[in-house]
Design a protein around this motif. Structure first.
Motif, PDB file in Angstrom:
ATOM      1  N   TYR A  81     -14.385 -36.181  -2.642  1.00 46.04           N
ATOM      2  CA  TYR A  81     -14.888 -35.035  -3.411  1.00 46.04           C
ATOM      3  C   TYR A  81     -14.425 -33.711  -2.825  1.00 46.04           C
ATOM      4  O   TYR A  81     -14.284 -33.565  -1.614  1.00 46.04           O
ATOM      5  CB  TYR A  81     -16.417 -35.078  -3.479  1.00 46.04           C
ATOM      6  CG  TYR A  81     -17.124 -34.940  -2.147  1.00 46.04           C
ATOM      7  CD1 TYR A  81     -17.222 -36.010  -1.276  1.00 46.04           C
ATOM      8  CD2 TYR A  81     -17.693 -33.726  -1.775  1.00 46.04           C
ATOM      9  CE1 TYR A  81     -17.878 -35.887  -0.053  1.00 46.04           C
ATOM     10  CE2 TYR A  81     -18.354 -33.594  -0.556  1.00 46.04           C
ATOM     11  CZ  TYR A  81     -18.436 -34.681   0.296  1.00 46.04           C
ATOM     12  OH  TYR A  81     -19.068 -34.557   1.509  1.00 46.04           O
ATOM     13  N   ALA A  82     -14.196 -32.754  -3.738  1.00 46.06           N
ATOM     14  CA  ALA A  82     -13.915 -31.374  -3.331  1.00 46.06           C
ATOM     15  C   ALA A  82     -15.146 -30.511  -3.579  1.00 46.06           C
ATOM     16  O   ALA A  82     -15.173 -29.338  -3.216  1.00 46.06           O
ATOM     17  CB  ALA A  82     -12.725 -30.830  -4.112  1.00 46.06           C
ATOM     18  N   THR A  83     -16.117 -31.125  -4.227  1.00 49.00           N
ATOM     19  CA  THR A  83     -17.393 -30.479  -4.533  1.00 49.00           C
ATOM     20  C   THR A  83     -17.888 -29.688  -3.329  1.00 49.00           C
ATOM     21  O   THR A  83     -17.978 -30.236  -2.232  1.00 49.00           O
ATOM     22  CB  THR A  83     -18.415 -31.583  -4.902  1.00 49.00           C
ATOM     23  OG1 THR A  83     -17.815 -32.412  -5.887  1.00 49.00           O
ATOM     24  CG2 THR A  83     -19.719 -30.990  -5.389  1.00 49.00           C
ATOM     25  N   ALA A  84     -18.159 -28.409  -3.552  1.00 51.53           N
ATOM     26  CA  ALA A  84     -18.597 -27.551  -2.440  1.00 51.53           C
ATOM     27  C   ALA A  84     -19.527 -26.481  -2.982  1.00 51.53           C
ATOM     28  O   ALA A  84     -19.593 -26.251  -4.194  1.00 51.53           O
ATOM     29  CB  ALA A  84     -17.383 -26.923  -1.768  1.00 51.53           C
ATOM     30  N   SER A  85     -20.234 -25.818  -2.075  1.00 54.05           N
ATOM     31  CA  SER A  85     -21.173 -24.770  -2.465  1.00 54.05           C
ATOM     32  C   SER A  85     -20.403 -23.563  -3.012  1.00 54.05           C
ATOM     33  O   SER A  85     -19.224 -23.385  -2.691  1.00 54.05           O
ATOM     34  CB  SER A  85     -21.974 -24.331  -1.240  1.00 54.05           C
ATOM     35  OG  SER A  85     -21.079 -23.767  -0.301  1.00 54.05           O
ATOM     36  N   PRO A  86     -21.078 -22.696  -3.812  1.00 55.81           N
ATOM     37  CA  PRO A  86     -20.397 -21.499  -4.324  1.00 55.81           C
ATOM     38  C   PRO A  86     -19.774 -20.663  -3.199  1.00 55.81           C
ATOM     39  O   PRO A  86     -18.677 -20.125  -3.363  1.00 55.81           O
ATOM     40  CB  PRO A  86     -21.527 -20.733  -5.029  1.00 55.81           C
ATOM     41  CG  PRO A  86     -22.509 -21.775  -5.452  1.00 55.81           C
ATOM     42  CD  PRO A  86     -22.438 -22.845  -4.402  1.00 55.81           C
ATOM     43  N   GLU A  87     -20.425 -20.592  -2.039  1.00 56.27           N
ATOM     44  CA  GLU A  87     -19.871 -19.781  -0.930  1.00 56.27           C
ATOM     45  C   GLU A  87     -18.563 -20.380  -0.438  1.00 56.27           C
ATOM     46  O   GLU A  87     -17.581 -19.679  -0.221  1.00 56.27           O
ATOM     47  CB  GLU A  87     -20.853 -19.710   0.257  1.00 56.27           C
ATOM     48  CG  GLU A  87     -22.219 -19.098  -0.050  1.00 56.27           C
ATOM     49  CD  GLU A  87     -23.139 -20.054  -0.807  1.00 56.27           C
ATOM     50  OE1 GLU A  87     -23.408 -21.148  -0.291  1.00 56.27           O
ATOM     51  OE2 GLU A  87     -23.581 -19.712  -1.926  1.00 56.27           O
ATOM     52  N   LYS A  88     -18.546 -21.720  -0.281  1.00 51.75           N
ATOM     53  CA  LYS A  88     -17.329 -22.374   0.210  1.00 51.75           C
ATOM     54  C   LYS A  88     -16.187 -22.227  -0.803  1.00 51.75           C
ATOM     55  O   LYS A  88     -15.034 -22.020  -0.434  1.00 51.75           O
ATOM     56  CB  LYS A  88     -17.588 -23.861   0.463  1.00 51.75           C
ATOM     57  CG  LYS A  88     -18.076 -24.156   1.878  1.00 51.75           C
ATOM     58  CD  LYS A  88     -18.124 -25.642   2.117  1.00 51.75           C
ATOM     59  CE  LYS A  88     -17.273 -26.045   3.307  1.00 51.75           C
ATOM     60  NZ  LYS A  88     -17.464 -27.464   3.669  1.00 51.75           N
ATOM     61  N   VAL A  89     -16.551 -22.342  -2.096  1.00 53.00           N
ATOM     62  CA  VAL A  89     -15.535 -22.194  -3.142  1.00 53.00           C
ATOM     63  C   VAL A  89     -14.952 -20.782  -3.076  1.00 53.00           C
ATOM     64  O   VAL A  89     -13.729 -20.592  -3.123  1.00 53.00           O
ATOM     65  CB  VAL A  89     -16.145 -22.468  -4.539  1.00 53.00           C
ATOM     66  CG1 VAL A  89     -15.176 -22.075  -5.644  1.00 53.00           C
ATOM     67  CG2 VAL A  89     -16.528 -23.937  -4.672  1.00 53.00           C
ATOM     68  N   ARG A  90     -15.826 -19.786  -2.903  1.00 55.61           N
ATOM     69  CA  ARG A  90     -15.345 -18.393  -2.840  1.00 55.61           C
ATOM     70  C   ARG A  90     -14.406 -18.186  -1.656  1.00 55.61           C
ATOM     71  O   ARG A  90     -13.373 -17.542  -1.783  1.00 55.61           O
ATOM     72  CB  ARG A  90     -16.535 -17.429  -2.756  1.00 55.61           C
ATOM     73  CG  ARG A  90     -16.900 -16.836  -4.129  1.00 55.61           C
ATOM     74  CD  ARG A  90     -17.861 -15.660  -4.013  1.00 55.61           C
ATOM     75  NE  ARG A  90     -19.172 -16.057  -3.528  1.00 55.61           N
ATOM     76  CZ  ARG A  90     -20.134 -16.559  -4.311  1.00 55.61           C
ATOM     77  NH1 ARG A  90     -19.917 -16.715  -5.606  1.00 55.61           N
ATOM     78  NH2 ARG A  90     -21.308 -16.901  -3.815  1.00 55.61           N
TER      79      ARG A  90
END
Ligand code: ADP
Length: 406
Positions: A301-310
């Protein structure tokens, strides 16, 4: 004959799954086919949600042309139940281009999907009890939704007027909805719906429309309505069978529900988190090496929190970060298929598009539903038969991955 164009892959499987609930066999194509015949219920999956407007319009019109050449008389433009679009479009521009091509004066917009908590009231879209712009959709990596009002969202995307047929009219029944649509000069009409009954009313009012637009749910009553009107034959298709073999779960969705599904599955199963920055640096080999040592049904998975995505987006750019993840998921799927994996559960609309394209899948047979809007599908890929469960980010319950595999 019914021809639908979906702006992403999970949207297409969602629609196909709901149409298939009627017992009607449904065929799903990946991209505009190069010839061949159309089945009575045919869905074409495109990947145009975030493409430049001109490209999205051109692909949608190619699909319309393919349908028209095969005698299709009812068209459906399917987009997300959370009205996912960028400030530039593409929901409005594609609708307008299809209207123009088909000579249609007016069309409706109804993304409601009550079973999955998407409701429209007074033109405002709700996700569960939250207005769209207060829901986790405000942080979507590609299409952050910062307004809940569908009229305000659609207006800048179209040249014609936008109107609303509200819930008070829908509550009066399909004749009232039809009369309200006929009474307005507006070419684009949002229609409120908060429950499945509303969708039946709306579909009945629009049964004779050449073009409808919306989420998958408003199309669900159409096979029954068309059968009642004698437009299509009563169902009867081949028995669907599940391809046998090892399975793999891939997630490129960062939606709130997927975060929970990933956490739930990772608690009991081998899992590997992809990091776009590391992928940019080291490529796909480290995860392939990790997979080689795993038993059971692993999750990547690449699924990550909004902060990590940013953080990844600031470093790499929004599009590039997304592309790296999508390319990686596709490369993993192909390598694992070549090693014998036959069942893939994929989370994320864009992510599913990338995996399906990577696997070279052109057509899917729609099978049983795992959760509302998520059916298992079977397809030919590289000379073997594979099963795909393509899940839109926010669909399914917390145990979705285990449920799909069971
Ligand atoms: P959903 O169905 O939840 O909208 P999508 O797959 O359509 O999911 O969209 C998610 C997008 O986010 C994809 O383009 C994916 O590549 C991108 N993405 C996933 N993980 C990350 C991450 N860690 N950093 C940046 N972008 C990501």
């Amino acid at each position: 004959m019914f021809g639908a164009i979906a702006d992403d892959f999970t949207g297409a499987t969602d629609l196909a799954g709901l149409l298939a609930r009627s017992g009607q066999p449904v065929s799903l194509r990946i991209g505009v086919p190069e010839g061949g015949d159309a089945a009575p219920f045919e869905v074409i999956a495109l990947k145009i949600r975030t493409e430049p407007v001109a490209e999205a319009v051109s692909q949608a019109l190619a699909a319309v042309d393919w349908f028209q050449a095969r005698g299709v008389t009812r068209f459906f433009w399917k987009y997300c139940s959370t009205f996912d679009s960028t400030a530039e479009g593409n929901i409005g521009p594609v609708a307008e281009a299809i209207m123009h091509r088909l000579g249609v004066r007016q069309t409706i917009y109804c993304p409601a999907f009550p079973e999955n908590g998407r409701a429209i009231f007074m033109g405002n879209l709700f996700v569960g009890q939250q207005p769209l712009a207060e829901s986790p959709m405000k942080d979507h990596p590609l299409t952050p939704m910062r307004d809940s009002n569908l009229m305000r969202l659609l207006r800048p995307q179209v040249t014609g007027d936008v109107a609303l047929v509200d819930r008070l009219t829908v509550a009066k029944g399909s004749y009232a909805v039809r009369a309200a649509l006929d009474a307005t000069d507006a070419r684009h009409v949002i229609v409120d719906a908060v429950a499945d009954d509303d969708l039946h009313v709306i579909a009945a009012a629009c049964r004779d429309d050449v073009l409808m637009t919306g989420g998958s749910a408003v199309a669900m009553p159409l096979p029954g309505l068309y059968r009642a009107a004698g437009l299509v034959d009563v169902a009867g298709g081949d028995v669907w069978t599940m391809p046998e073999g090892p399975a793999l779960v891939l997630s490129g969705s960062c939606s709130a529900m997927t975060q929970r599904q990933v956490a739930a599955y990772a608690a009991d199963n081998p899992s590997y988190q992809l990091d776009p920055l590391a992928l940019d640096r080291d490529g796909v080999q480290p995860v392939l090496d990790w997979l080689a040592g795993q038993g059971g049904t692993p999750l990547v998975y690449a699924t990550a929190s909004p902060e990590k995505v940013r953080t990844a987006q600031v470093e790499l750019g929004r599009e590039r970060a997304g592309r790296i993840v999508e390319d990686t998921l596709a490369a993993i799927a192909v390598s694992q298929r070549n090693l014998g994996v036959r069942r893939f559960v994929v989370a994320g609309g864009e992510s599913s598009g990338a995996v399906t394209q990577g696997l070279g899948v052109r057509r899917l047979d729609v099978g049983p539903e795992i959760a509302p809007g998520v059916p298992w599908c079977a397809a030919d890929s590289g000379g073997v038969r594979v099963a795909l469960a393509l899940k839109s980010g926010n669909f399914g319950a917390e145990d979705f991955f285990a449920r799909a595999l069971a």
